[in-house]
Design an enzyme around this catalytic site. Structure first.
Site, short mmCIF file in Angstrom:
data_model
loop_
_atom_site.label_atom_id
_atom_site.label_comp_id
_atom_site.label_asym_id
_atom_site.label_seq_id
_atom_site.Cartn_x
_atom_site.Cartn_y
_atom_site.Cartn_z
CG HIS A 100 75.00 61.78 -55.12
ND1 HIS A 100 73.91 60.96 -55.30
CD2 HIS A 100 74.75 62.47 -53.97
CE1 HIS A 100 73.06 61.13 -54.30
NE2 HIS A 100 73.55 62.04 -53.48
CD GLU A 121 56.13 51.51 -34.14
OE1 GLU A 121 55.77 50.86 -33.14
OE2 GLU A 121 57.10 51.17 -34.88
CG HIS A 161 71.75 66.18 -55.37
ND1 HIS A 161 71.24 67.29 -54.73
CD2 HIS A 161 72.42 65.46 -54.43
CE1 HIS A 161 71.58 67.24 -53.45
NE2 HIS A 161 72.30 66.15 -53.24
CG HIS A 190 56.65 50.86 -23.00
ND1 HIS A 190 57.89 50.31 -23.14
CD2 HIS A 190 55.80 50.10 -23.75
CE1 HIS A 190 57.81 49.24 -23.93
NE2 HIS A 190 56.57 49.10 -24.32
#
Length: 739
Positions: free
Chosen positions: A338, A486, A101, A549
């Protein structure tokens, strides 16, 4: 000790620069000391409307006019030459590899040059000097920028040959920055957004240590964390999670450069990303500066850094508007630069456009000479810090000993004796509660132990009772409040762990929500960051919250992830043993799957057995030849033990094995593994309230694996266990079919 070497802010030794440089030092011939932290091993409201820029003429000259107090800034012509050296080292490396890149290094070379040549403090010959400034390339695909800078600065890890081996087998210049491959690279980046989150962890670590150990007129911890991130990082949700916390915590020594080039792989970012990043970061509590000319505006970049350092109560985002692939006549400012090599014709055109007459990989002598000062300068910086630490140690021996433990990773003698031990007569408890006992015991004896939960501390049971909350005005405290973030939490903990070897961060949520943070856990494993993941509510045993859960496939998925210790303890001794293992393994993350429901302390369990991963807790056979082997983990070990009792009463010779960690068991000798699971005994039954995937490896082709290969259900835990056949009776029946 005669040569007690560590190092802090040079603030009390050297005059601080208002901008680029931390301090000026004279050259010094100093050997690397015995102890120096070596690792064992503003913007306008209309900002977002600034969209397209023509490719600027590359030979523009902007004279330096910002006063520099302690670091002589090279004349503009030499800076131009240095910046172009960086660009062409990147271009040539990508071209030789036919992979990479080049666009980001070409656009970000000016800010990279100013950071590494004028601003940052580091010692190229000791990349792990403790009080160095940290740099994170969050946009890791542009890694040739960092490799070129490390090469110019004199890091041994990146020689010319390493640049020529970019992206090749076993090279020190892999396709994205890897801390375990290239000394001088702080963290492993590539998955966009995680790098800026790591940087938040690094900056948190600095602020925490400074608050705990700095004394009036004796600041022993004082360094900055610098980041370059791109549009892709800004789009990823993790960056917002982490930057929200950085603003909340007031991490004033975190300075992030946003490479605002408006190009991503699919083209101009106007197709998917049109928000006002400036305003978002202001809302997150950051100071925001806009450098409108990041291509040749060296003074703008210097002034922005000066302003950022003057803001000490919040992190700073410096939006630097650049042209991706700057200097390329036909590909600059487009997605085509890129992620692929320019190609020979465009390389030649770029050389002509930038007036670069040199052969590939050539560093002009005046550039080389200019950068060569960083080796003696870095040695001087470290030596002065070491002398300062020696004085600190004399005046504050207890604090110095703690700090040294964090810097070196050497744990205090006898730390493991703080872990509790249990006997069957001690009432049982949920392993999440037993975990809290261990966490608090360890925090008292391990100086670098700290952590927290994603808004579930009262349920994960992760609060350190002897300490307060790490906050903007109480950074010395050790409870980290991550909120419901999280993914950001995991990546921040990676940064903490990689700041210094003696930092042992833990983070917690429900086991099922590792799905939100799996990418961060994978980077923990890849980058050898020994984070402890405290994951409670580990099975259908959580009951009524139901299948959203209840983890099913999670144990198997982490057992499949390299360099992870997946531990599922059954009781108090195994929980303590799991923590002992987790603390000891500083280059491997550990995941502890812990129960919500109470579990008894079982006969035969031990810390020592847990360290082996799998071990016998009971056996009534003669000569080590049982009729059947029953194997359990976590809450189901109790069921296996009960089934063993039933079968023994019926005259069977039964061995019960706890299999708390497959990975630890795999590390044992063949002789030990044979002693636990004899090849001749093919009658084997496993029970685990989770997917049976992978258990055939343990029970063999003739054995039986009892588990759950569907999603869970909402009901009281006992009812769910019965309906899914996770029972003592099921184990007994399976065993009878085999023996």
């Amino acid at each position: 000790m005669a040569s007690s070497s560590l190092t802090v802010s040079q603030a009390s030794i050297l005059p601080r620069s208002a901008i680029p440089s931390h301090g000026s030092v004279q050259s010094a011939s100093v050997s690397v000391p015995s102890f120096s932290g070596l690792k064992s091993t503003r913007s306008s409201a209309g900002a977002s409307s600034f969209r397209r820029r023509p490719v600027a003429a590359p030979r523009h000259r902007i004279r330096a006019s910002v006063a520099v107090e302690t670091e002589k800034v090279a004349d503009t012509a030499l800076v131009d030459k240095s910046v172009n050296t960086i660009r062409f080292l990147a271009i040539d490396s990508v071209e030789k590899a036919v992979s990479g890149h080049p666009g980001l290094p070409m656009g970000c070379a000016p800010m990279g040059h100013i950071l590494y040549d004028e601003v940052m403090r580091y010692n190229p010959k000791n990349p792990y000097w403790f009080n160095r400034d940290r740099f994170v390339l969050s946009a890791g695909h542009g890694c040739m920028l960092q490799y070129a800078l490390l090469h110019l600065a004199g890091y041994d890890a990146v020689k010319e040959e390493d640049l020529k081996n970019f992206r090749q087998w076993e090279s020190k210049t892999p396709g994205h920055p890897e801390n375990f491959e290239t000394p001088g690279v702080e963290v492993t980046t590539g998955p966009l957004g995680q790098g800026i989150a790591n940087a938040v962890g690094l900056a948190l670590a600095e602020k925490h240590l400074a608050a705990r150990y700095n004394k009036p007129n004796n600041e022993i911890v004082d360094h900055y964390t610098y980041v370059i991130l791109g549009d892709g990082c800004q789009m990823e949700g993790i960056s917002n999670e982490a930057c929200s916390l950085a603003g909340h915590w007031g991490l004033g020594k975190l300075i992030a450069f946003y490479d605002d080039n408006h190009i991503s792989i699919d083209g101009d970012t106007e197709i998917a990303f049109t928000e006002n990043v400036d305003k978002r970061f202001e809302a997150l509590g950051w100071h925001v500066i806009w450098v409108k000319n990041g291509n040749t505006g060296y003074d703008e970049i210097r002034a922005a850094i000066k302003e950022a350092k003057a803001v000490t109560d919040k992190p700073t985002l410096i939006k630097v508007t650049t042209i991706i692939g700057y200097g390329s006549p036909n590909k600059a400012n487009s997605y085509s630069v890129h992620g692929s090599a320019l190609g020979p014709k465009e390389v030649e055109a770029t050389r002509n456009n930038l007036g670069w007459p040199y052969e590939p990989f050539h560093v002009p002598e005046d550039v080389k000479s200019h950068w060569s000062r960083h080796v003696p300068k870095g040695a001087s910086l470290e030596a002065e810090w070491n002398a300062k630490f020696a004085a600190y140690e004399k005046n504050f021996p207890e604090e110095a000993a703690e700090l040294k433990s964090i810097i070196t990773g050497e744990l205090p003698a006898g730390w493991e004796s703080a872990l509790p031990r249990y006997t069957p007569d001690i009432p049982g408890d949920a392993t999440r509660n037993l975990s809290q006992t261990n966490l608090n015991a360890l925090a008292k004896v391990v100086p670098g132990f700290l952590g927290g939960s994603a808004d579930l501390a009262s349920s994960n049971m992760t609060l350190l009772k002897a300490f307060g909350n790490f906050q903007k005005n109480t950074p010395e405290e050790r409870n980290l409040r991550f909120g419901v973030r999280e993914h950001g939490m995991g990546a921040i903990c990676n940064g903490i762990a990689l700041h210094s070897p003696g930092f042992i961060p833990y983070c917690a949520t429900f086991f099922v929500f590792t799905d939100y943070m799996r990418a961060a856990i994978r980077i923990s494993a890849l980058s050898q960051a020994g984070v402890i993941y405290v994951m409670t509510h580990d099975s259908i045993g959580l009951g009524e919250d139901g299948p959203t859960h209840q983890p099913i496939e999670h144990l198997a998925s982490f057992r499949a992830m390299p360099n992870v210790l997946m531990l599922r303890p059954a009781d108090g001794n195994e929980t303590a043993g799991s923590y002992k293992v987790a603390v000891q393994n500083r280059k491997t993350p550990s995941i502890l799957a812990l129960s919500r429901q109470k579990l008894p302390n079982l006969p035969g369990t031990s810390i020592e057995g847990t360290e082996k991963g799998g071990y016998i807790i009971s056996d009534n056979s003669s000569g080590g030849k049982p009729d059947v082997i029953l194997i359990g983990t976590g809450s189901e070990l109790e069921l296996a033990a009960k089934a063993g009792d039933v079968l023994r009463n019926e005259g069977k010779a039964v061995r019960v094995v706890s299999f708390v960690s497959w990975e630890l068991f795999d590390l044992q000798s063949d002789e030990y593994k044979e002693s636990v699971l004899p090849a001749a005994v093919t009658a084997r039954v496993s029970i685990e309230a989770a997917s049976t995937f992978g258990w055939q490896k343990i029970v063999g082709s003739e054995g039986k694996a009892i588990g759950i290969d569907r999603f869970g259900a909402s009901a009281p835990a006992g009812k769910i266990y019965k309906e899914f056949g996770i029972t003592t009776e099921a184990v007994v029946a399976a065993a009878k079919e085999l023996c």
